[in-house]
Design an enzyme around this catalytic site. Structure first.
Site, short mmCIF file in Angstrom:
data_model
loop_
_atom_site.label_atom_id
_atom_site.label_comp_id
_atom_site.label_asym_id
_atom_site.label_seq_id
_atom_site.Cartn_x
_atom_site.Cartn_y
_atom_site.Cartn_z
N LYS A 13 -1.26 12.97 0.34
CA LYS A 13 -0.58 13.47 -0.91
C LYS A 13 -1.14 13.39 -2.47
O LYS A 13 -1.32 14.12 -3.22
CB LYS A 13 0.56 12.99 -1.06
CG LYS A 13 1.74 13.47 0.31
CD LYS A 13 3.27 12.78 0.04
CE LYS A 13 3.23 11.14 0.22
NZ LYS A 13 2.79 10.54 1.61
N ARG A 88 12.07 10.53 -1.36
CA ARG A 88 11.45 10.04 -0.08
C ARG A 88 12.90 9.84 0.87
O ARG A 88 12.74 9.44 1.93
CB ARG A 88 11.26 8.59 -0.42
CG ARG A 88 9.98 7.86 0.15
CD ARG A 88 8.68 8.17 0.19
NE ARG A 88 7.87 7.30 0.56
CZ ARG A 88 6.72 7.04 -0.18
NH1 ARG A 88 6.48 7.52 -1.40
NH2 ARG A 88 6.00 5.85 0.31
N ARG A 127 -8.64 3.04 4.12
CA ARG A 127 -8.45 3.56 2.83
C ARG A 127 -8.88 2.19 1.83
O ARG A 127 -8.33 1.25 1.88
CB ARG A 127 -6.98 3.94 2.66
CG ARG A 127 -6.82 4.42 1.17
CD ARG A 127 -5.75 5.53 1.01
NE ARG A 127 -4.16 5.01 0.99
CZ ARG A 127 -3.45 5.67 0.96
NH1 ARG A 127 -3.41 6.84 0.91
NH2 ARG A 127 -2.09 5.05 1.08
N ARG A 162 -5.14 -1.89 -0.39
CA ARG A 162 -3.56 -2.28 -0.98
C ARG A 162 -2.84 -3.23 -0.13
O ARG A 162 -2.94 -3.57 1.01
CB ARG A 162 -2.65 -0.98 -1.04
CG ARG A 162 -3.13 -0.05 -2.05
CD ARG A 162 -2.65 1.49 -2.02
NE ARG A 162 -1.12 1.49 -1.53
CZ ARG A 162 -0.53 2.71 -1.13
NH1 ARG A 162 -0.82 3.86 -1.89
NH2 ARG A 162 0.79 2.79 -0.80
N ARG A 173 5.79 0.96 7.36
CA ARG A 173 6.08 2.29 6.40
C ARG A 173 6.20 3.45 7.37
O ARG A 173 6.82 4.47 7.04
CB ARG A 173 4.67 2.25 5.57
CG ARG A 173 4.81 1.26 4.52
CD ARG A 173 3.37 1.05 3.95
NE ARG A 173 2.82 2.45 3.04
CZ ARG A 173 1.75 2.70 2.76
NH1 ARG A 173 0.64 1.85 3.25
NH2 ARG A 173 1.25 3.67 2.21
P1 AMP Z 1 3.34 5.26 -1.76
O1 AMP Z 1 2.07 4.79 -2.63
O2 AMP Z 1 3.88 6.61 -2.13
O3 AMP Z 1 2.89 4.91 -0.40
O4 AMP Z 1 4.29 4.14 -2.05
C1 AMP Z 1 4.31 2.64 -2.02
C2 AMP Z 1 5.53 2.18 -1.64
O5 AMP Z 1 6.19 2.33 -2.77
C3 AMP Z 1 6.42 2.52 -0.66
O6 AMP Z 1 5.89 1.99 0.68
C4 AMP Z 1 7.73 2.16 -1.11
O7 AMP Z 1 7.99 1.01 -1.11
C5 AMP Z 1 7.69 2.31 -2.76
N1 AMP Z 1 8.09 3.83 -3.05
C6 AMP Z 1 7.08 4.76 -3.59
N2 AMP Z 1 8.03 5.88 -3.80
C7 AMP Z 1 9.24 5.61 -3.25
C8 AMP Z 1 10.47 6.52 -3.32
N3 AMP Z 1 10.34 7.56 -3.87
N4 AMP Z 1 11.50 5.77 -3.07
C9 AMP Z 1 11.67 4.51 -2.45
N5 AMP Z 1 10.65 3.63 -2.49
C10 AMP Z 1 9.36 4.41 -2.89
#
Ligand code: AMP
Length: 215
Positions: A13, A88, A127, A162, A173
């Site tokens: 994404k 999400r 990554r 990360r 996740r």
């Molecule tokens: P990402 O980089 O999008 O994979 O997000 C990393 C982490 O941030 C996720 O595993 C969640 O803990 C939190 N997070 C990101 N976006 C959301 C969202 N829309 N709702 C809830 N938690 C989020």
């Protein structure tokens, strides 16, 4: 363009969103990046979000909606936006729908990046992300490595793994994605906005999205 990018962690994404911003100046809004920056800054939001993120769980919906309501009112969003990692959950998608109705905006499409689980797992463990919060360029030790000394080609900061890319956090996740986020595919299908993209090549995916949005 105004689109939602759906797909499991590691589906691409962020990479696709970055390519699309170059197309028409739409801004990438990544809730994950906003939260990581808050954790790094050690502010109130960061303190509340840190534990959930490290465990690979979702941050509560009300915190996310506060961030998004404020962000979408910023002037740069008027050109268009690419929502990366938001919504999400079904309550977030419903709250977004209400927010759009309130501010008189419409989504062009919700794009589901449909990537097989073995590819996802391989991508997440390999990554690397630039640690400079203004850059956050994404690398992959196999297909797009950073410089030989592990730093970013764009800004020279270290490209790192990360905190939520340990094997345990990745498993959590993906479970969270299957339980809470994958129902959004059906939600947007019912809304008549769903576009499924199966390619694994980010440039090809970006082109498919541009075509779908132009239709
Ligand atoms: P990402 O980089 O999008 O994979 O997000 C990393 C982490 O941030 C996720 O595993 C969640 O803990 C939190 N997070 C990101 N976006 C959301 C969202 N829309 N709702 C809830 N938690 C989020």
């Amino acid at each position: 363009m105004r689109i939602v990018l759906l797909g499991a962690p590691g589906a691409g994404k962020g990479t696709v969103a970055k390519l699309l911003t170059e197309f028409d100046g739409s801004v990438q809004i990544s809730t994950g990046d906003i939260l990581r920056n808050a954790v790094k800054a050690g502010n109130e939001l960061g303190k509340k979000a840190k534990g959930y993120m490290e465990r690979g769980e979702l941050v509560p919906d009300d915190l996310i909606m506060d961030i998004m309501e404020a962000r979408m009112k910023d002037p740069d969003c008027q050109k268009g936006f690419l929502l990366d990692g938001f919504p999400r959950t079904i309550p977030q998608a419903e709250a977004l729908k209400k927010l759009f109705e309130k501010i008189g905006m419409k989504l062009d499409a919700a794009i589901n990046l449909d990537v097989p689980t073995d590819v996802i797992l391989d991508r997440l463990t390999t990554r690397r992300t630039c640690s400079n919060s203004d850059c956050q360029e994404i690398y992959n030790v196999k297909s797009k490595p950073p410089k030989a000394d592990g730093t970013c080609f764009k800004c020279g900061s270290p490209a790192v793994q990360r905190a939520d890319e340990t094997e345990e956090a990745i498993k959590q996740r993906l479970t969270t994605y299957n339980e809470k986020t994958s129902p959004l595919i059906d939600f947007y299908k019912k809304e008549g906005l769903l576009v499924i993209v199966k390619s694994l090549d980010s440039k090809e995916i970006a082109n498919e999205i541009i075509k779908a949005v132009k239709k």
